[in-house]
Write a protein that holds these residues in place. Structure first.
Motif, PDB file in Angstrom:
ATOM      1  N   ASP A   1       0.916  -1.148   0.014  1.00 44.32           N
ATOM      2  CA  ASP A   1       0.459   0.163   0.065  1.00 44.32           C
ATOM      3  C   ASP A   1       0.950   1.458   0.433  1.00 44.32           C
ATOM      4  N   GLN A   2       1.937   1.040   0.610  1.00 43.12           N
ATOM      5  CA  GLN A   2       3.275   2.017   0.515  1.00 43.12           C
ATOM      6  C   GLN A   2       4.043   2.595  -0.972  1.00 43.12           C
ATOM      7  N   GLY A   3       3.630   1.341  -1.504  1.00 43.25           N
ATOM      8  CA  GLY A   3       4.446   1.857  -2.879  1.00 43.25           C
ATOM      9  C   GLY A   3       6.104   1.380  -2.421  1.00 43.25           C
ATOM     10  N   LEU A   4       5.997   0.380  -1.627  1.00 43.85           N
ATOM     11  CA  LEU A   4       7.607  -0.828  -1.669  1.00 43.85           C
ATOM     12  C   LEU A   4       7.970  -1.449  -2.201  1.00 43.85           C
TER      13      LEU A   4
ATOM     14  N   ARG B   1      14.329  -1.243  11.137  1.00 43.81           N
ATOM     15  CA  ARG B   1      14.956  -2.099  11.770  1.00 43.81           C
ATOM     16  C   ARG B   1      16.106  -1.203  12.864  1.00 43.81           C
ATOM     17  N   VAL B   2      16.693  -0.270  11.744  1.00 45.99           N
ATOM     18  CA  VAL B   2      18.009   0.318  12.356  1.00 45.99           C
ATOM     19  C   VAL B   2      17.500   2.238  12.460  1.00 45.99           C
ATOM     20  N   GLY B   3      16.406   2.413  12.129  1.00 43.95           N
ATOM     21  CA  GLY B   3      15.839   4.068  12.658  1.00 43.95           C
ATOM     22  C   GLY B   3      15.028   4.718  11.120  1.00 43.95           C
ATOM     23  N   PHE B   4      15.217   4.307   9.600  1.00 45.00           N
ATOM     24  CA  PHE B   4      14.626   5.018   8.935  1.00 45.00           C
ATOM     25  C   PHE B   4      13.465   4.968   8.845  1.00 45.00           C
ATOM     26  N   SER B   5      12.801   6.030   8.156  1.00 44.61           N
ATOM     27  CA  SER B   5      11.256   6.670   8.192  1.00 44.61           C
ATOM     28  C   SER B   5      10.975   5.466   6.545  1.00 44.61           C
ATOM     29  N   LEU B   6      10.065   5.677   6.388  1.00 47.01           N
ATOM     30  CA  LEU B   6       9.450   4.850   5.179  1.00 47.01           C
ATOM     31  C   LEU B   6       9.890   5.692   4.551  1.00 47.01           C
ATOM     32  N   ALA B   7       9.973   6.823   3.897  1.00 47.78           N
ATOM     33  CA  ALA B   7      10.202   7.649   2.561  1.00 47.78           C
ATOM     34  C   ALA B   7      11.355   7.615   2.350  1.00 47.78           C
ATOM     35  N   GLU B   8      12.445   7.660   3.086  1.00 51.01           N
ATOM     36  CA  GLU B   8      13.728   7.482   3.398  1.00 51.01           C
ATOM     37  C   GLU B   8      13.773   6.024   2.872  1.00 51.01           C
ATOM     38  N   ILE B   9      13.088   5.117   3.430  1.00 51.17           N
ATOM     39  CA  ILE B   9      13.816   4.279   2.317  1.00 51.17           C
ATOM     40  C   ILE B   9      13.179   3.662   1.404  1.00 51.17           C
ATOM     41  N   SER B  10      12.150   4.286   0.853  1.00 52.36           N
ATOM     42  CA  SER B  10      11.429   4.145  -0.540  1.00 52.36           C
ATOM     43  C   SER B  10      12.389   5.069  -1.537  1.00 52.36           C
TER      44      SER B  10
ATOM     45  N   LEU C   1      15.281   2.688  -2.334  1.00 57.29           N
ATOM     46  CA  LEU C   1      14.717   1.459  -2.956  1.00 57.29           C
ATOM     47  C   LEU C   1      14.280   2.450  -4.564  1.00 57.29           C
ATOM     48  N   ASP C   2      13.962   2.946  -4.297  1.00 58.95           N
ATOM     49  CA  ASP C   2      13.512   3.896  -6.170  1.00 58.95           C
ATOM     50  C   ASP C   2      15.233   3.912  -6.777  1.00 58.95           C
ATOM     51  N   LEU C   3      16.371   3.980  -6.077  1.00 56.77           N
ATOM     52  CA  LEU C   3      17.211   4.555  -6.608  1.00 56.77           C
ATOM     53  C   LEU C   3      18.261   2.749  -7.464  1.00 56.77           C
ATOM     54  N   TYR C   4      17.168   1.694  -7.060  1.00 57.99           N
ATOM     55  CA  TYR C   4      17.748   0.442  -7.433  1.00 57.99           C
ATOM     56  C   TYR C   4      17.779   0.312  -9.122  1.00 57.99           C
ATOM     57  N   ASP C   5      16.807   0.753  -9.852  1.00 66.76           N
ATOM     58  CA  ASP C   5      16.779   1.159 -10.722  1.00 66.76           C
ATOM     59  C   ASP C   5      17.232   1.936 -12.142  1.00 66.76           C
ATOM     60  N   LEU C   6      18.420   2.530 -11.392  1.00 70.87           N
ATOM     61  CA  LEU C   6      19.041   2.932 -12.029  1.00 70.87           C
ATOM     62  C   LEU C   6      19.871   2.542 -12.742  1.00 70.87           C
ATOM     63  N   GLU C   7      20.288   2.715 -14.065  1.00 70.35           N
ATOM     64  CA  GLU C   7      20.756   2.101 -15.408  1.00 70.35           C
ATOM     65  C   GLU C   7      23.100   2.273 -14.499  1.00 70.35           C
TER      66      GLU C   7
END
Length: 164
Positions: free
Chosen positions: A56-59, A87-96, A99-105
């Motif tokens: 639901d959060q788009g993650l 677990r280490v205290g990141f917000s869902l926005a930070e995690i997102s 993660l969004d940078l994973y698909d960069l080439e």
């Protein structure tokens, strides 16, 4: 959780060694999948509801086949990142953002750099919090010492006599 030997640098480890450190404590299914929501939940010791929340959060964005969600290796790895980040205290926005940078080439270079920066920032914040906690503990200990001198039997007797 098991700790890894300090004498082996992260970059000197094989990919399997690195993934074992990253996924330590998980019941790893035979990768690469696909997985059901139940299998994923069991592997990470979380509920299917938690997985649906991250969707639901788009993650997470599993494949859909009718009413069924089909999770692949990519979803497994993303969920591991999400849970470690939480677990280490990141917000869902930070995690997102990470993660969004994973698909960069770029071979994940930007993702890894941003994650490293965020980890260092988080470590600095935790050190600051630790220093604040240490200061509060010291102040409370001094206050307890002061209160203990007021609660001695002689002090109680003196207060009782002055009330008569």
């Amino acid at each position: 959780m098991t700790s890894e030997p300090d004498d082996i640098a992260f970059h000197d480890r094989t990919p399997d060694d690195r993934s074992q450190g990253f996924f330590s404590g998980l019941a790893l299914p035979d990768l690469p999948g696909p997985f059901t929501i139940t299998e994923l939940a069991m592997a990470f010791h979380i509920t299917p509801r938690a997985i649906r929340f991250y969707e639901d959060q788009g993650l997470l964005n599993p494949e859909r086949r009718g009413q069924n969600r089909i999770y692949h290796r990519r979803d497994f790895v993303r969920l591991a990142w999400i849970l470690r980040g939480k677990r280490v205290g990141f917000s869902l926005a930070e995690i997102s953002e990470m993660l969004d940078l994973y698909d960069l080439e770029d071979g994940r270079a930007r993702q890894l750099q941003l994650t490293l920066e965020k980890c260092r920032t988080r470590i600095a914040a935790l050190h600051e919090q630790r220093a604040d906690i240490d200061t509060m503990i010291e102040e409370l200990q001094q206050f307890c010492t002061t209160l203990e001198t007021l609660v001695t039997p002689e002090a109680g007797a003196a207060r009782g006599q002055s009330e008569e």
